[in-house]
Design an enzyme around this catalytic site. Structure first.
Site, PDB file in Angstrom:
ATOM      1  N   ASP A  31      49.368  40.145  22.898  1.00 52.05           N
ATOM      2  CA  ASP A  31      48.450  40.924  23.702  1.00 52.05           C
ATOM      3  C   ASP A  31      48.887  42.430  23.688  1.00 52.05           C
ATOM      4  OD1 ASP A  31      47.591  41.893  26.422  1.00 52.05           O
ATOM      5  OD2 ASP A  31      47.286  39.885  27.137  1.00 52.05           O
ATOM      6  N   ASN A  35      44.830  45.141  29.996  1.00 51.31           N
ATOM      7  CA  ASN A  35      44.711  44.922  31.059  1.00 51.31           C
ATOM      8  C   ASN A  35      45.574  43.819  31.822  1.00 51.31           C
ATOM      9  OD1 ASN A  35      42.807  45.117  33.466  1.00 51.31           O
ATOM     10  ND2 ASN A  35      41.749  43.172  32.960  1.00 51.31           N
ATOM     11  N   ASP A  58      47.348  44.425  19.080  1.00 46.05           N
ATOM     12  CA  ASP A  58      45.978  44.332  19.284  1.00 46.05           C
ATOM     13  C   ASP A  58      45.506  43.304  18.235  1.00 46.05           C
ATOM     14  OD1 ASP A  58      43.272  45.304  18.856  1.00 46.05           O
ATOM     15  OD2 ASP A  58      43.929  46.802  20.608  1.00 46.05           O
ATOM     16  N   SER A 124      31.639  32.014  27.898  1.00 48.71           N
ATOM     17  CA  SER A 124      31.138  32.281  29.080  1.00 48.71           C
ATOM     18  C   SER A 124      29.856  31.776  29.349  1.00 48.71           C
ATOM     19  CB  SER A 124      31.119  33.740  29.326  1.00 48.71           C
ATOM     20  OG  SER A 124      30.368  33.965  30.560  1.00 48.71           O
ATOM     21  N   TYR A 149      28.663  42.586  26.928  1.00 51.70           N
ATOM     22  CA  TYR A 149      29.556  41.844  27.111  1.00 51.70           C
ATOM     23  C   TYR A 149      29.230  40.579  26.723  1.00 51.70           C
ATOM     24  CZ  TYR A 149      32.627  38.381  29.382  1.00 51.70           C
ATOM     25  OH  TYR A 149      33.674  37.369  29.732  1.00 51.70           O
ATOM     26  N   LYS A 153      29.620  37.683  23.500  1.00 50.02           N
ATOM     27  CA  LYS A 153      30.162  36.303  23.563  1.00 50.02           C
ATOM     28  C   LYS A 153      29.091  35.312  22.754  1.00 50.02           C
ATOM     29  CE  LYS A 153      33.544  36.670  26.466  1.00 50.02           C
ATOM     30  NZ  LYS A 153      34.903  36.500  25.795  1.00 50.02           N
TER      31      LYS A 153
HETATM   32  P1  NAD Z   1      41.956  39.594  31.450  1.00 52.44           P
HETATM   33  O1  NAD Z   1      41.636  40.919  31.457  1.00 52.44           O
HETATM   34  O2  NAD Z   1      42.752  39.096  32.573  1.00 52.44           O
HETATM   35  O3  NAD Z   1      42.591  38.769  30.087  1.00 52.44           O
HETATM   36  C1  NAD Z   1      42.330  39.334  28.877  1.00 52.44           C
HETATM   37  C2  NAD Z   1      43.764  39.794  28.189  1.00 52.44           C
HETATM   38  O4  NAD Z   1      43.465  40.398  26.821  1.00 52.44           O
HETATM   39  C3  NAD Z   1      44.586  40.929  28.786  1.00 52.44           C
HETATM   40  O5  NAD Z   1      45.792  40.349  28.808  1.00 52.44           O
HETATM   41  C4  NAD Z   1      44.273  42.128  27.949  1.00 52.44           C
HETATM   42  O6  NAD Z   1      45.617  42.992  28.062  1.00 52.44           O
HETATM   43  C5  NAD Z   1      44.077  41.468  26.562  1.00 52.44           C
HETATM   44  N1  NAD Z   1      43.360  42.135  25.486  1.00 52.44           N
HETATM   45  C6  NAD Z   1      42.368  42.768  25.767  1.00 52.44           C
HETATM   46  N2  NAD Z   1      41.765  43.543  24.406  1.00 52.44           N
HETATM   47  C7  NAD Z   1      42.863  43.141  23.608  1.00 52.44           C
HETATM   48  C8  NAD Z   1      42.919  43.479  22.388  1.00 52.44           C
HETATM   49  N3  NAD Z   1      42.222  44.212  21.605  1.00 52.44           N
HETATM   50  N4  NAD Z   1      44.210  43.051  21.707  1.00 52.44           N
HETATM   51  C9  NAD Z   1      45.332  42.281  22.221  1.00 52.44           C
HETATM   52  N5  NAD Z   1      44.957  41.928  23.708  1.00 52.44           N
HETATM   53  C10 NAD Z   1      43.659  42.338  24.339  1.00 52.44           C
HETATM   54  O7  NAD Z   1      40.720  38.677  31.651  1.00 52.44           O
HETATM   55  P2  NAD Z   1      40.599  37.009  31.877  1.00 52.44           P
HETATM   56  O8  NAD Z   1      39.801  36.904  33.003  1.00 52.44           O
HETATM   57  O9  NAD Z   1      41.796  36.290  31.836  1.00 52.44           O
HETATM   58  O10 NAD Z   1      39.630  36.478  30.831  1.00 52.44           O
HETATM   59  C11 NAD Z   1      39.986  35.951  29.457  1.00 52.44           C
HETATM   60  C12 NAD Z   1      38.902  35.613  28.532  1.00 52.44           C
HETATM   61  O11 NAD Z   1      38.095  34.935  29.617  1.00 52.44           O
HETATM   62  C13 NAD Z   1      38.261  36.995  28.224  1.00 52.44           C
HETATM   63  O12 NAD Z   1      37.694  36.681  26.635  1.00 52.44           O
HETATM   64  C14 NAD Z   1      37.012  36.712  28.934  1.00 52.44           C
HETATM   65  O13 NAD Z   1      35.822  37.384  28.462  1.00 52.44           O
HETATM   66  C15 NAD Z   1      36.759  35.345  29.273  1.00 52.44           C
HETATM   67  N6  NAD Z   1      36.014  35.032  30.670  1.00 52.44           N
HETATM   68  C16 NAD Z   1      36.426  35.490  31.556  1.00 52.44           C
HETATM   69  C17 NAD Z   1      35.763  35.087  32.576  1.00 52.44           C
HETATM   70  C18 NAD Z   1      36.342  35.520  34.202  1.00 52.44           C
HETATM   71  O14 NAD Z   1      35.438  35.330  35.054  1.00 52.44           O
HETATM   72  N7  NAD Z   1      37.435  35.934  34.209  1.00 52.44           N
HETATM   73  C19 NAD Z   1      34.611  34.032  32.815  1.00 52.44           C
HETATM   74  C20 NAD Z   1      34.394  33.982  31.413  1.00 52.44           C
HETATM   75  C21 NAD Z   1      34.896  33.960  30.148  1.00 52.44           C
HETATM   76  C1  WQD Z   2      30.026  36.542  41.878  1.00 52.82           C
HETATM   77  C2  WQD Z   2      28.743  36.735  43.106  1.00 52.82           C
HETATM   78  C3  WQD Z   2      27.881  38.634  42.930  1.00 52.82           C
HETATM   79  C4  WQD Z   2      30.957  40.989  44.006  1.00 52.82           C
HETATM   80  C5  WQD Z   2      30.824  37.644  36.048  1.00 52.82           C
HETATM   81  C6  WQD Z   2      30.349  37.800  34.774  1.00 52.82           C
HETATM   82  C7  WQD Z   2      30.370  36.564  33.998  1.00 52.82           C
HETATM   83  C8  WQD Z   2      31.927  36.017  34.140  1.00 52.82           C
HETATM   84  C9  WQD Z   2      32.339  35.942  35.470  1.00 52.82           C
HETATM   85  C10 WQD Z   2      32.920  36.766  32.493  1.00 52.82           C
HETATM   86  C11 WQD Z   2      27.502  37.331  42.513  1.00 52.82           C
HETATM   87  C12 WQD Z   2      28.670  38.663  44.281  1.00 52.82           C
HETATM   88  C13 WQD Z   2      30.490  40.001  43.868  1.00 52.82           C
HETATM   89  C14 WQD Z   2      30.781  41.797  45.205  1.00 52.82           C
HETATM   90  C15 WQD Z   2      29.314  40.295  45.843  1.00 52.82           C
HETATM   91  N1  WQD Z   2      32.621  36.846  33.282  1.00 52.82           N
HETATM   92  N2  WQD Z   2      29.458  39.759  44.546  1.00 52.82           N
HETATM   93  N3  WQD Z   2      30.053  41.317  46.089  1.00 52.82           N
HETATM   94  O1  WQD Z   2      28.840  38.296  38.177  1.00 52.82           O
HETATM   95  O2  WQD Z   2      28.845  35.579  38.574  1.00 52.82           O
HETATM   96  O3  WQD Z   2      29.990  36.844  36.891  1.00 52.82           O
HETATM   97  O4  WQD Z   2      31.964  37.167  36.225  1.00 52.82           O
HETATM   98  O5  WQD Z   2      32.662  36.104  31.337  1.00 52.82           O
HETATM   99  O6  WQD Z   2      30.087  36.644  32.863  1.00 52.82           O
HETATM  100  O7  WQD Z   2      28.891  37.909  34.817  1.00 52.82           O
HETATM  101  O8  WQD Z   2      30.881  36.786  39.019  1.00 52.82           O
HETATM  102  O9  WQD Z   2      32.458  37.591  40.701  1.00 52.82           O
HETATM  103  O10 WQD Z   2      31.207  39.417  39.897  1.00 52.82           O
HETATM  104  O11 WQD Z   2      29.884  37.888  41.645  1.00 52.82           O
HETATM  105  O12 WQD Z   2      28.160  39.948  46.600  1.00 52.82           O
HETATM  106  O13 WQD Z   2      31.514  42.884  45.629  1.00 52.82           O
HETATM  107  O14 WQD Z   2      29.184  37.268  43.951  1.00 52.82           O
HETATM  108  O15 WQD Z   2      26.191  39.351  43.352  1.00 52.82           O
HETATM  109  O16 WQD Z   2      26.340  36.643  43.089  1.00 52.82           O
HETATM  110  P1  WQD Z   2      29.426  36.924  38.083  1.00 52.82           P
HETATM  111  P2  WQD Z   2      31.326  38.057  40.355  1.00 52.82           P
END
Ligand code: NAD
Ligand code: WQD
Length: 340
Positions: A31, A35, A58, A124, A149, A153
Site C-alpha cells: 500500500d 488514503n 505503489d 463495484s 472511476y 472498473k
Molecule cells: P480505501 O481508499 O480505504 O483503500 C484503498 C487503499 O489503496 C488505500 O489504503 C490506499 O492508500 C491504497 N492505494 C491507492 N492507490 C494505490 C496505489 N497506486 N498503490 C498502492 N496503494 C494504493 O478504499 P476502500 O473503500 O477500502 O476500497 C477498496 C477497493 O474497493 C477499491 O478498489 C475501491 O474502488 C473498491 N470499492 C469500494 C467501494 C466502497 O464503497 N468503499 C465500493 C465498491 C468498490
Molecule cells: C449513498 C446514498 C446518496 C451522502 C458510491 C459509488 C459506488 C461505490 C460506493 C465504489 C446515495 C446519499 C450520500 C450524503 C446523501 N463506491 N447521500 N447525503 O453513491 O451509492 O456509491 O460509493 O465503488 O461506486 O458511486 O454511495 O454513500 O455516496 O451514497 O444523501 O451526504 O446516500 O445520494 O443515495 P453511492 P454514497
C-alpha cells in the site's frame, strides 16, 4: 498460503486482513498509504495477534512489485488499491485511469512475470451502469458508468477477460461490491475518510459525533417508497468474509480457469431516510438533516441479486442493518478523529 493484499491498509482491505489472518492465511500488504494509515495495520495486528508483512509501495512501481514477488512465495493476489472518490474522478480523470487502470495493468504484468495466476479484483456495482434494472444480476451486460472511476472498473473487468482468454492458466474473481458500511465490532478499525466524507454513513457518524452540523439528503423526490435514493448496504465484515470465500473458492477449484464475477450485497434496497431512522434507533441519537437537490450522477435505486455468491461460493451477507449502525457508531465514537 500467502496472499498479497494491495491497498490492505484501507477501509475494506484492513477488515479483510482480519478475516484472512483469523483463517490462517499469511498476508503481505502492499500500500502506498495515499488514503490510509499504517496505524490501521497495527490495529489489525493487535486484533488478530498476528504479524503483518507490510511493504509501502505503489502498484505502478514495477521494480518494487518485481522485488516483492521475487522475495516471497505469493499464491494469490487481492487487489484493493485504487482511488475511490467518484466525484473527484470527474475532476481528475487521468489521475484515476493512471492509478486504477494502469496500476492494475502493472500488477497483472508483475504477476505474469512471477507466474502467479490467482487474482481477486475489487469491482463495484457501478459497472452495471444506468440502463440495467435492479436487482443487478451477474449475467447482465456491463453498462457505461458516467464517472471515470466507474469506467475504470469496467475497463479492468474487460482486461481480466482478455487476459484469461490469452492465458489459459489465469484465474480471476471480480467481486462487485454494493455499499459497504459499518466497522469491525471492536470499534478499533473502520472507515477513515479524509476531509468531508462523500459517502452517506461516514457523514452521518460525523454529524452524530458533532464534527458536522447536519446531513444533506441528496434528493427527496425520486420514484422510491419515500422519495430518497435506495441502495444495497452491507456490513464491511460480511464483505471482508466475501474475499475469504473467493480465495477459498479459488483454492478448492483447481480446474477453474477464466474470470467469474460475483455480486456482494444483501439483496435488499434501503432508502436514505431508512438509514437515518435505523442509525437513530440503534444509537438513540438524533441526526439533523435537510433534503436538498439531487447529487449529479446518482441513480435513484439499485440493489443486488446476491444468489450467485451464495450458490457458488457459499457466501451470504449475514449481519443486520442494526449491527451495521452500531458498529459504525462504535468505531466513530471510539475514534472521533479516525486513526490520527
Ligand atoms: P480505501 O481508499 O480505504 O483503500 C484503498 C487503499 O489503496 C488505500 O489504503 C490506499 O492508500 C491504497 N492505494 C491507492 N492507490 C494505490 C496505489 N497506486 N498503490 C498502492 N496503494 C494504493 O478504499 P476502500 O473503500 O477500502 O476500497 C477498496 C477497493 O474497493 C477499491 O478498489 C475501491 O474502488 C473498491 N470499492 C469500494 C467501494 C466502497 O464503497 N468503499 C465500493 C465498491 C468498490
Ligand atoms: C449513498 C446514498 C446518496 C451522502 C458510491 C459509488 C459506488 C461505490 C460506493 C465504489 C446515495 C446519499 C450520500 C450524503 C446523501 N463506491 N447521500 N447525503 O453513491 O451509492 O456509491 O460509493 O465503488 O461506486 O458511486 O454511495 O454513500 O455516496 O451514497 O444523501 O451526504 O446516500 O445520494 O443515495 P453511492 P454514497
Amino acid at each position: 498460503m500467502q496472499v498479497l493484499v494491495t491497498g490492505g491498509a484501507g477501509y475494506i482491505g484492513s477488515h479483510t486482513l482480519v478475516c484472512l489472518l483469523d483463517q490462517g492465511y499469511e498476508v503481505v500488504v502492499y500500500d502506498n498509504l495515499i488514503n490510509a494509515s499504517a496505524e490501521a495495520l497495527s490495529r489489525v495486528e493487535k486484533l488478530t495477534g498476528k504479524t503483518i508483512d507490510f511493504v509501502q509501495g505503489d502498484v505502478r512501481d514495477t521494480d518494487s512489485l518485481d522485488d516483492l514477488f521475487a522475495t516471497r512465495s505469493i499464491d494469490m493476489v487481492i487487489h484493493f488499491a485504487a482511488l475511490k472518490a467518484v466525484g473527484e474522478s470527474a475532476q481528475c480523470p487521468l489521475e484515476y485511469y493512471q492509478n486504477n487502470v494502469h496500476g492494475s495493468l502493472c500488477l497483472l504484468e508483475a504477476m505474469a512475470k512471477a507466474g502467479v495466476n490467482n487474482f481477486v479484483y475489487s469491482s463495484s456495482a457501478t459497472v452495471y451502469g444506468e440502463a440495467n434494472p435492479s436487482p443487478y444480476v451477474e449475467t447482465m451486460n456491463l453498462g457505461s458508468p458516467s464517472s471515470p472511476y466507474g469506467a475504470g472498473k469496467v475497463m479492468v473487468e474487460r482486461i481480466l477477460l482478455d487476459k484469461a482468454r490469452a492465458n489459459p492458466n489465469f484465474r480471476a474473481v471480480s467481486l462487485r461490491y454494493f455499499n459497504p458500511i459499518g466497522a469491525h465490532p471492536s470499534g478499533d478499525i473502520g472507515e477513515d475518510p479524509t476531509g468531508i466524507p462523500n459517502n452517506l454513513l461516514p457523514f452521518i457518524t460525523q454529524v452524530a459525533v458533532g464534527k458536522r452540523d447536519k446531513l444533506s439528503v441528496f434528493g427527496g423526490e425520486y420514484s422510491t417508497s419515500d422519495g430518497t435514493c435506495v441502495r444495497d448496504y452491507l456490513h464491511v465484515m460480511d464483505l471482508a468474509e466475501g474475499h475469504v470465500a473467493a480465495i477459498d473458492w479459488l483454492a478448492t477449484q483447481p480446474s477453474f480457469r477464466g474470470v467469474e464475477a460475483f455480486n456482494l450485497g444483501t439483496g435488499n434496497g434501503i432508502s436514505v431516510l431508512e438509514i437515518i431512522a435505523s442509525f437513530e434507533a440503534a444509537t438513540t441519537l438524533k441526526i439533523a438533516y435537510q433534503i436538498v437537490e439531487p447529487r449529479a450522477g446518482d441513480l435513484p435505486a439499485f440493489w443486488a441479486n446476491a444468489e450467485k455468491a451464495s450458490n457458488v461460493m457459499n457466501w451470504r451477507a449475514k449481519r443486520s442493518l442494526d449491527e451495521m449502525m452500531e458498529d459504525a457508531w462504535r468505531w466513530q465514537s471510539k475514534n472521533p478523529n479516525g486513526y490520527s
